[in-house]
Design a protein around this motif. Structure first.
Motif, PDB file in Angstrom:
ATOM      1  N   ILE A  63     -10.106  -7.137  -4.267  1.00 41.56           N
ATOM      2  CA  ILE A  63     -11.293  -6.503  -2.932  1.00 41.56           C
ATOM      3  C   ILE A  63     -10.586  -6.973  -1.218  1.00 41.56           C
ATOM      4  O   ILE A  63     -10.389  -6.387  -0.233  1.00 41.56           O
ATOM      5  N   ARG A  96     -12.117   9.018   0.507  1.00 35.68           N
ATOM      6  CA  ARG A  96     -11.936   7.785  -0.825  1.00 35.68           C
ATOM      7  C   ARG A  96     -12.428   6.423  -0.033  1.00 35.68           C
ATOM      8  O   ARG A  96     -11.774   6.752   1.005  1.00 35.68           O
ATOM      9  N   GLY A  99      -7.565  -0.079  -6.918  1.00 37.84           N
ATOM     10  CA  GLY A  99      -7.695   0.734  -5.342  1.00 37.84           C
ATOM     11  C   GLY A  99      -7.978   2.285  -5.931  1.00 37.84           C
ATOM     12  O   GLY A  99      -8.555   2.123  -6.404  1.00 37.84           O
ATOM     13  N   ILE A 113     -15.379   1.095  -1.245  1.00 35.98           N
ATOM     14  CA  ILE A 113     -14.656   0.067  -0.417  1.00 35.98           C
ATOM     15  C   ILE A 113     -14.655  -1.500  -0.792  1.00 35.98           C
ATOM     16  O   ILE A 113     -13.966  -2.642  -1.221  1.00 35.98           O
ATOM     17  N   MET A 168       0.969  -0.503   0.163  1.00 37.53           N
ATOM     18  CA  MET A 168      -0.310   0.060  -0.157  1.00 37.53           C
ATOM     19  C   MET A 168       1.022   1.440  -0.159  1.00 37.53           C
ATOM     20  O   MET A 168       2.259   1.576   0.909  1.00 37.53           O
ATOM     21  N   TRP A 177      -8.239  -1.291   4.404  1.00 34.30           N
ATOM     22  CA  TRP A 177      -9.086   0.570   5.163  1.00 34.30           C
ATOM     23  C   TRP A 177      -9.571   0.300   6.630  1.00 34.30           C
ATOM     24  O   TRP A 177      -9.899   0.487   6.726  1.00 34.30           O
ATOM     25  N   ASN A 227      -2.848   2.576  -3.419  1.00 39.00           N
ATOM     26  CA  ASN A 227      -2.725   0.898  -5.140  1.00 39.00           C
ATOM     27  C   ASN A 227      -2.289  -0.591  -4.501  1.00 39.00           C
ATOM     28  O   ASN A 227      -1.433  -0.174  -3.982  1.00 39.00           O
ATOM     29  N   ALA A 272     -10.996   3.142  -1.256  1.00 39.89           N
ATOM     30  CA  ALA A 272      -9.303   2.642  -1.134  1.00 39.89           C
ATOM     31  C   ALA A 272      -8.551   3.643  -0.547  1.00 39.89           C
ATOM     32  O   ALA A 272      -8.122   4.960  -0.454  1.00 39.89           O
ATOM     33  N   GLN A 273      -7.483   2.893   0.520  1.00 39.04           N
ATOM     34  CA  GLN A 273      -6.766   3.597   0.935  1.00 39.04           C
ATOM     35  C   GLN A 273      -5.291   3.703  -0.236  1.00 39.04           C
ATOM     36  O   GLN A 273      -4.268   4.268   0.486  1.00 39.04           O
ATOM     37  N   ARG A 275     -14.069  -3.176  -8.658  1.00 38.92           N
ATOM     38  CA  ARG A 275     -12.989  -2.604  -8.908  1.00 38.92           C
ATOM     39  C   ARG A 275     -11.980  -3.723  -9.405  1.00 38.92           C
ATOM     40  O   ARG A 275     -10.628  -3.085 -10.575  1.00 38.92           O
ATOM     41  N   LEU A 292      -7.625  -4.421   0.423  1.00 37.03           N
ATOM     42  CA  LEU A 292      -8.589  -3.187  -0.139  1.00 37.03           C
ATOM     43  C   LEU A 292      -8.612  -3.151   1.180  1.00 37.03           C
ATOM     44  O   LEU A 292      -8.651  -2.163   2.060  1.00 37.03           O
TER      45      LEU A 292
END
Length: 357
Positions: free
Chosen positions: A271, A10, A99, A83, A1, A278, A15, A12-13, A88, A274
């Motif tokens: 996912i 946002r 992300g 999220i 991350m 998150w 990519n 996602a925190q 995604r 992600l």
């Protein structure tokens, strides 16, 4: 991350690596420190809209547990930033990350209305309900700028063709004139996604979506105009919104919805990584419990691609969720149901106008 700080606004925190690409992009600490000293942005959080020109727009849905035969998506990627969104993963096919790229790199299919019209005019095409937003939301913020969804609705009306809509954005009320005209012939039904009655939960779970109040008001506005509305309590996430099924169903019915649906959250592909990142930043006090309960619904794994179980889960928690939904239907939706749309008119409007003979 890429970052350890929580990015407000946002989902996602960061990519994650694209599984289809050999190379990956990383923001290194020394580069971030250089940007800080120079007063520069390491990367922009601004949303970019990228025009693409697909050759087709209507997709046949092969999955037996999705509940639609055909779908179309005017946009790829979605600024709503939910999220948990299964869509995604599809962003990776375009060379982007599932992300932040999914939320900040929106692909726009401006030729969608033309492609749709070509499809509906084909002699070989027989009317089937086509669902807008099978993957990404057709009324996401980009629609306010590009208006592609409205143009597609005009095509559906011209050819008297059935269309389903799935959205969590109140922008759908902009098109009430077209929706009323379609509904008069039984050609449209709308599913509104409402996952919580808590604004605090919505803000972190679905940061750029319409407020809960606006979504419930949207259900009411559509229903008052005889446009059938289903409310999707989807996904249900254990220990986040699983306790809200009955209150959500009651609110949906009170605002005029004729039915509810649900899915149990599943964290396939990118996912899982992600969502785990998150929740440890957004809800650190319950992160482990939520992740363990999600895994319990899917045979011990966050990832589940098995047809028949992936949408509703298995085990005690999933069974409890299913039972609550059945109770909610019996209590609040007895005698009402989501309609089958009219497929009988299109053949007479194959060229965009009524055939007299």
């Amino acid at each position: 991350m890429e970052k350890e700080v929580y990015i407000k606004g946002r989902g996602a925190q960061g990519n994650v690596r694209n599984r289809f690409l050999e190379m990956s992009h990383e923001l290194r600490d020394d580069f971030l420190e250089y940007c800080r000293k120079e007063g520069e942005e390491a990367e922009s959080d601004k949303t970019r809209f990228i025009k693409v020109f697909p050759k087709t727009i209507v997709n046949k849905v092969e999955s037996t547990d999705v509940g639609m035969g055909y779908s179309m998506n005017m946009y790829q990627g979605c600024e709503h930033g939910c999220i948990y969104c299964y869509a995604r993963n599809s962003h990776e096919y375009w060379g982007y990350s599932a992300g932040l790229d999914f939320e900040r790199r929106i692909l726009v299919k401006e030729n969608a209305p033309q492609l749709l019209e070509e499809k509906l005019r084909k002699k070989s095409w027989k009317a089937h309900t086509i669902v807008m937003s099978g993957n990404t939301d057709c009324y996401q913020p980009a629609e306010k700028k590009f208006g592609i969804t409205r143009k597609c609705l005009e095509v559906f009306l011209r050819y008297r063709h059935p269309v389903g809509i799935i959205t969590k954005n109140a922008l759908v009320t902009r098109d009430l004139d077209l929706l009323e005209a379609l509904a008069a012939d039984g050609l449209v039904a709308v599913s509104i996604s409402i996952t919580s009655l808590s604004e605090e939960t919505r803000r972190i779970l679905e940061p750029r979506t319409a407020t809960i109040r606006k979504r419930l008001d949207t259900v009411k506005q559509l229903s008052e105009r005889n446009i059938p509305v289903n409310v999707m309590i989807a996904p249900v996430i254990p220990s986040i919104n699983s306790h809200e099924i009955l209150p959500l169903a009651k609110a949906a019915a009170a605002h005029g919805a004729v039915s509810i649906g649900h899915t149990v959250v599943r964290l396939n592909g990118a996912i899982g990584e992600l969502f785990s990142d998150w929740i440890r930043k957004a809800l650190p006090d319950r992160a482990d419990r939520v992740l363990h309960q999600i895994a319990e619904c899917h045979g011990g794994s966050l990832n589940d691609s098995r047809y028949g179980t992936r949408m509703v889960g298995e085990g005690k928690i999933a069974a409890q969720i299913g039972s609550m939904v059945r109770i909610a239907r019996k209590k609040y939706f007895a005698g009402t149901s989501y309609p089958h749309l009219n497929t009988t008119l299109h053949e007479s409007y194959k060229d965009g106008q009524l055939k007299l003979f």
